[in-house]
Design a protein around this motif. Structure first.
Motif, mmCIF file in Angstrom:
data_model
loop_
_atom_site.group_PDB
_atom_site.id
_atom_site.type_symbol
_atom_site.label_atom_id
_atom_site.label_comp_id
_atom_site.label_asym_id
_atom_site.label_seq_id
_atom_site.Cartn_x
_atom_site.Cartn_y
_atom_site.Cartn_z
ATOM 1 N N MET A 65 0.847 -1.173 0.000
ATOM 2 C CA MET A 65 0.000 0.000 0.000
ATOM 3 C C MET A 65 0.889 1.232 0.000
ATOM 4 N N THR A 66 0.661 2.144 -0.974
ATOM 5 C CA THR A 66 1.464 3.351 -1.037
ATOM 6 C C THR A 66 0.716 4.503 -0.402
ATOM 7 N N LYS A 67 1.477 5.343 0.268
ATOM 8 C CA LYS A 67 0.893 6.497 0.920
ATOM 9 C C LYS A 67 0.803 7.635 -0.093
ATOM 10 N N LYS A 68 -0.358 8.282 -0.178
ATOM 11 C CA LYS A 68 -0.551 9.385 -1.108
ATOM 12 C C LYS A 68 0.274 10.585 -0.628
ATOM 13 N N LYS A 69 1.116 11.103 -1.507
ATOM 14 C CA LYS A 69 1.949 12.244 -1.147
ATOM 15 C C LYS A 69 1.120 13.516 -1.206
ATOM 16 N N GLU A 70 1.183 14.309 -0.144
ATOM 17 C CA GLU A 70 0.488 15.578 -0.125
ATOM 18 C C GLU A 70 1.273 16.589 -0.950
ATOM 19 N N LYS A 71 0.571 17.581 -1.451
ATOM 20 C CA LYS A 71 1.231 18.637 -2.206
ATOM 21 C C LYS A 71 2.134 19.426 -1.270
ATOM 22 N N GLU A 72 3.258 19.835 -1.819
ATOM 23 C CA GLU A 72 4.144 20.681 -1.035
ATOM 24 C C GLU A 72 3.619 22.102 -1.077
ATOM 25 N N GLY A 73 4.033 22.916 -0.134
ATOM 26 C CA GLY A 73 3.498 24.256 0.058
ATOM 27 C C GLY A 73 3.424 25.127 -1.177
ATOM 28 N N TRP A 74 4.525 25.210 -1.936
ATOM 29 C CA TRP A 74 4.550 26.072 -3.115
ATOM 30 C C TRP A 74 3.456 25.667 -4.096
ATOM 31 N N ASP A 75 3.368 24.375 -4.389
ATOM 32 C CA ASP A 75 2.366 23.882 -5.330
ATOM 33 C C ASP A 75 0.949 24.087 -4.805
ATOM 34 N N TYR A 76 0.760 23.922 -3.518
ATOM 35 C CA TYR A 76 -0.560 24.096 -2.923
ATOM 36 C C TYR A 76 -1.027 25.538 -3.084
ATOM 37 N N ILE A 77 -0.144 26.501 -2.811
ATOM 38 C CA ILE A 77 -0.493 27.920 -2.955
ATOM 39 C C ILE A 77 -0.823 28.227 -4.413
ATOM 40 N N THR A 78 0.059 27.806 -5.317
ATOM 41 C CA THR A 78 -0.138 28.070 -6.743
ATOM 42 C C THR A 78 -1.431 27.441 -7.243
ATOM 43 N N ASP A 79 -1.696 26.193 -6.890
ATOM 44 C CA ASP A 79 -2.925 25.510 -7.324
ATOM 45 C C ASP A 79 -4.170 26.223 -6.804
ATOM 46 N N THR A 80 -4.113 26.715 -5.579
ATOM 47 C CA THR A 80 -5.244 27.441 -4.997
ATOM 48 C C THR A 80 -5.549 28.697 -5.810
ATOM 49 N N PHE A 81 -4.496 29.442 -6.172
ATOM 50 C CA PHE A 81 -4.715 30.676 -6.931
ATOM 51 C C PHE A 81 -5.096 30.398 -8.377
ATOM 52 N N GLU A 82 -4.665 29.284 -8.928
ATOM 53 C CA GLU A 82 -5.089 28.928 -10.287
ATOM 54 C C GLU A 82 -6.573 28.548 -10.327
ATOM 55 N N LYS A 83 -7.116 28.111 -9.204
ATOM 56 C CA LYS A 83 -8.558 27.860 -9.138
ATOM 57 C C LYS A 83 -9.329 29.185 -9.113
ATOM 58 N N ILE A 84 -8.760 30.198 -8.460
ATOM 59 C CA ILE A 84 -9.399 31.512 -8.393
ATOM 60 C C ILE A 84 -9.254 32.240 -9.729
ATOM 61 N N TYR A 85 -8.071 32.131 -10.344
ATOM 62 C CA TYR A 85 -7.751 32.800 -11.604
ATOM 63 C C TYR A 85 -7.305 31.758 -12.631
ATOM 64 N N PRO A 86 -8.241 30.965 -13.168
ATOM 65 C CA PRO A 86 -7.874 29.826 -14.021
ATOM 66 C C PRO A 86 -7.163 30.192 -15.324
ATOM 67 N N THR A 87 -7.308 31.414 -15.806
ATOM 68 C CA THR A 87 -6.637 31.790 -17.059
ATOM 69 C C THR A 87 -5.242 32.358 -16.817
ATOM 70 N N GLN A 88 -4.848 32.480 -15.551
ATOM 71 C CA GLN A 88 -3.551 33.077 -15.227
ATOM 72 C C GLN A 88 -2.601 32.028 -14.657
ATOM 73 N N THR A 89 -2.059 31.206 -15.536
ATOM 74 C CA THR A 89 -1.165 30.138 -15.084
ATOM 75 C C THR A 89 0.276 30.613 -14.937
ATOM 76 N N GLU A 90 0.577 31.808 -15.433
ATOM 77 C CA GLU A 90 1.912 32.387 -15.269
ATOM 78 C C GLU A 90 1.778 33.834 -14.806
ATOM 79 N N PRO A 91 1.428 34.040 -13.530
ATOM 80 C CA PRO A 91 1.248 35.406 -13.028
ATOM 81 C C PRO A 91 2.598 36.125 -12.943
ATOM 82 N N LEU A 92 2.533 37.426 -12.779
ATOM 83 C CA LEU A 92 3.740 38.199 -12.526
ATOM 84 C C LEU A 92 4.337 37.693 -11.218
ATOM 85 N N HIS A 93 5.621 37.387 -11.209
ATOM 86 C CA HIS A 93 6.240 36.830 -10.000
ATOM 87 C C HIS A 93 7.557 37.541 -9.722
#
Length: 97
Positions: free
Chosen positions: A1-29
Motif C-alpha cells: 500500500m502506497t501512501k498518497k503524497k500531499e502537495k508541497e506548500g509552493w504547489d498548494y499555494i499556486t494551485d489554490t490561486f489557479e482555481k481563483i484565476y484559471p486563465t492566469q497560469t503564469e502570473p507576474l512573480h
C-alpha cells in the motif's frame, strides 16, 4: 500500500490561486536571487501578482514550508500562513483641454 503524497506548500499555494484565476497560469512573480536559506537577505521566497480585474491580488511565498516538511509540528507548516493583499488599481483621469 502506497501512501498518497500531499502537495508541497509552493504547489498548494499556486494551485489554490489557479482555481481563483484559471486563465492566469503564469502570473507576474517577483522572487529572490539568493534564497534566505542559502544566505540571502530576503526572508520571502517570492510574491506572485494576479490580475483581479479592478484590483491586483498579491500572495506571498515563504511564511509556510514551501518544499518538504522540516518542522516537527505536524499541525502547522512553517509559521502556518501566507499573506494575500488585494490592491485596487489606480484610475487614470483624463483632463480635457
Amino acid at each position: 500500500m502506497t501512501k498518497k503524497k500531499e502537495k508541497e506548500g509552493w504547489d498548494y499555494i499556486t494551485d489554490t490561486f489557479e482555481k481563483i484565476y484559471p486563465t492566469q497560469t503564469e502570473p507576474l512573480h517577483f522572487g529572490t536571487l539568493i534564497s534566505y536559506q542559502l544566505g540571502g537577505e530576503d526572508p520571502l521566497e517570492g510574491i506572485s501578482v494576479y490580475d483581479g480585474g479592478n484590483f491586483w491580488h498579491f500572495v506571498t511565498y515563504g511564511f509556510s514550508e514551501l518544499f518538504e516538511k522540516e518542522s516537527e509540528n505536524k499541525e502547522y507548516s512553517g509559521y502556518g500562513f501566507e499573506l494575500t493583499v488585494k490592491l485596487k488599481k489606480a484610475v487614470r483621469l483624463m483632463r480635457k483641454n
